[in-house]
Design a protein around this motif. Structure first.
Motif, PDB file in Angstrom:
ATOM      1  N   ILE A   1       4.760  -8.695  10.802  1.00 49.19           N
ATOM      2  CA  ILE A   1       5.700  -7.616  11.133  1.00 49.19           C
ATOM      3  C   ILE A   1       4.940  -6.330  11.439  1.00 49.19           C
ATOM      4  O   ILE A   1       5.195  -5.660  12.448  1.00 49.19           O
ATOM      5  CB  ILE A   1       6.727  -7.419  10.001  1.00 49.19           C
ATOM      6  N   VAL A   2       3.991  -5.971  10.596  1.00 51.35           N
ATOM      7  CA  VAL A   2       3.206  -4.751  10.813  1.00 51.35           C
ATOM      8  C   VAL A   2       2.424  -4.849  12.120  1.00 51.35           C
ATOM      9  O   VAL A   2       2.428  -3.914  12.928  1.00 51.35           O
ATOM     10  CB  VAL A   2       2.254  -4.470   9.627  1.00 51.35           C
ATOM     11  N   ASN A   3       1.771  -5.984  12.356  1.00 57.53           N
ATOM     12  CA  ASN A   3       0.991  -6.147  13.582  1.00 57.53           C
ATOM     13  C   ASN A   3       1.870  -6.082  14.825  1.00 57.53           C
ATOM     14  O   ASN A   3       1.480  -5.497  15.845  1.00 57.53           O
ATOM     15  CB  ASN A   3       0.198  -7.448  13.555  1.00 57.53           C
TER      16      ASN A   3
ATOM     17  N   SER B   1     -12.885  -7.523  -4.775  1.00 60.59           N
ATOM     18  CA  SER B   1     -13.111  -7.584  -3.336  1.00 60.59           C
ATOM     19  C   SER B   1     -11.790  -7.536  -2.570  1.00 60.59           C
ATOM     20  O   SER B   1     -11.667  -6.848  -1.563  1.00 60.59           O
ATOM     21  CB  SER B   1     -13.863  -8.869  -2.999  1.00 60.59           C
ATOM     22  N   ALA B   2     -10.794  -8.258  -3.047  1.00 57.10           N
ATOM     23  CA  ALA B   2      -9.477  -8.246  -2.391  1.00 57.10           C
ATOM     24  C   ALA B   2      -8.857  -6.866  -2.466  1.00 57.10           C
ATOM     25  O   ALA B   2      -8.264  -6.384  -1.503  1.00 57.10           O
ATOM     26  CB  ALA B   2      -8.560  -9.280  -3.026  1.00 57.10           C
ATOM     27  N   ALA B   3      -8.986  -6.199  -3.605  1.00 51.57           N
ATOM     28  CA  ALA B   3      -8.433  -4.852  -3.748  1.00 51.57           C
ATOM     29  C   ALA B   3      -9.137  -3.889  -2.802  1.00 51.57           C
ATOM     30  O   ALA B   3      -8.508  -3.018  -2.202  1.00 51.57           O
ATOM     31  CB  ALA B   3      -8.561  -4.376  -5.190  1.00 51.57           C
TER      32      ALA B   3
ATOM     33  N   LYS C   1      -4.752   0.731   3.495  1.00 45.28           N
ATOM     34  CA  LYS C   1      -3.493   0.233   4.041  1.00 45.28           C
ATOM     35  C   LYS C   1      -2.372   0.705   3.126  1.00 45.28           C
ATOM     36  O   LYS C   1      -2.459   0.561   1.916  1.00 45.28           O
ATOM     37  CB  LYS C   1      -3.477  -1.296   4.082  1.00 45.28           C
ATOM     38  N   PRO C   2      -1.309   1.267   3.693  1.00 41.67           N
ATOM     39  CA  PRO C   2      -0.210   1.692   2.830  1.00 41.67           C
ATOM     40  C   PRO C   2       0.474   0.498   2.180  1.00 41.67           C
ATOM     41  O   PRO C   2       0.594  -0.562   2.778  1.00 41.67           O
ATOM     42  CB  PRO C   2       0.747   2.416   3.776  1.00 41.67           C
ATOM     43  N   GLN C   3       0.860   0.667   0.944  1.00 47.42           N
ATOM     44  CA  GLN C   3       1.616  -0.368   0.236  1.00 47.42           C
ATOM     45  C   GLN C   3       3.078  -0.215   0.634  1.00 47.42           C
ATOM     46  O   GLN C   3       3.617   0.883   0.641  1.00 47.42           O
ATOM     47  CB  GLN C   3       1.468  -0.177  -1.262  1.00 47.42           C
ATOM     48  N   GLY C   4       3.707  -1.337   0.962  1.00 47.71           N
ATOM     49  CA  GLY C   4       5.106  -1.300   1.380  1.00 47.71           C
ATOM     50  C   GLY C   4       6.052  -1.187   0.206  1.00 47.71           C
ATOM     51  O   GLY C   4       5.821  -1.761  -0.852  1.00 47.71           O
TER      52      GLY C   4
END
Length: 112
Positions: A71-73, A17-19, A25-28
């Motif tokens: 930071i993203v938000n 579910s978390a995955a 969403k891009p992985q940083g």
């Protein structure tokens, strides 16, 4: 079914579910940010106690150690105009979602 099997299944379902929530969403990638993207941030956010005079005098916040999601938000809010600082709006406008994720991974710390 044993209690051990139930617990295992519970963890397996919650991990899946978390995955699924992170899909899209891009992985940083902090190394990419360090090599190619931090120069635009460090000039203001990398100076302890720095204050700027544009558009008015104010303390520039420290971004290192913030939560990556914050930071993203914040960058998305500058890009959309929800936050109104002219310099940050101009910088954020040039960033892709991947750029934002990379910068958040570089400057941020994972939630505990």
């Amino acid at each position: 079914m044993t209690i051990r099997t139930c617990i295992f299944l519970l963890f397996a379902v919650s991990a899946g579910s978390a995955a699924a929530q992170d899909k899209g969403k891009p992985q940083g990638h902090p190394d990419d940010a360090h090599r190619n993207k931090t120069a635009m941030c460090i000039g203001c956010h990398g100076i302890p106690g720095y204050k700027t005079a544009y558009p008015e005098v104010y303390h520039v916040p420290k971004i290192a150690g913030q939560q990556p999601a914050y930071i993203v938000n914040a960058l998305k809010a500058y890009k959309s105009g929800e936050r109104s600082h002219p310099s940050m709006r101009g910088i954020a406008a040039s960033l892709s979602e991947q750029d934002m994720a990379d910068l958040a991974a570089y400057y941020g710390v994972p939630a505990k």
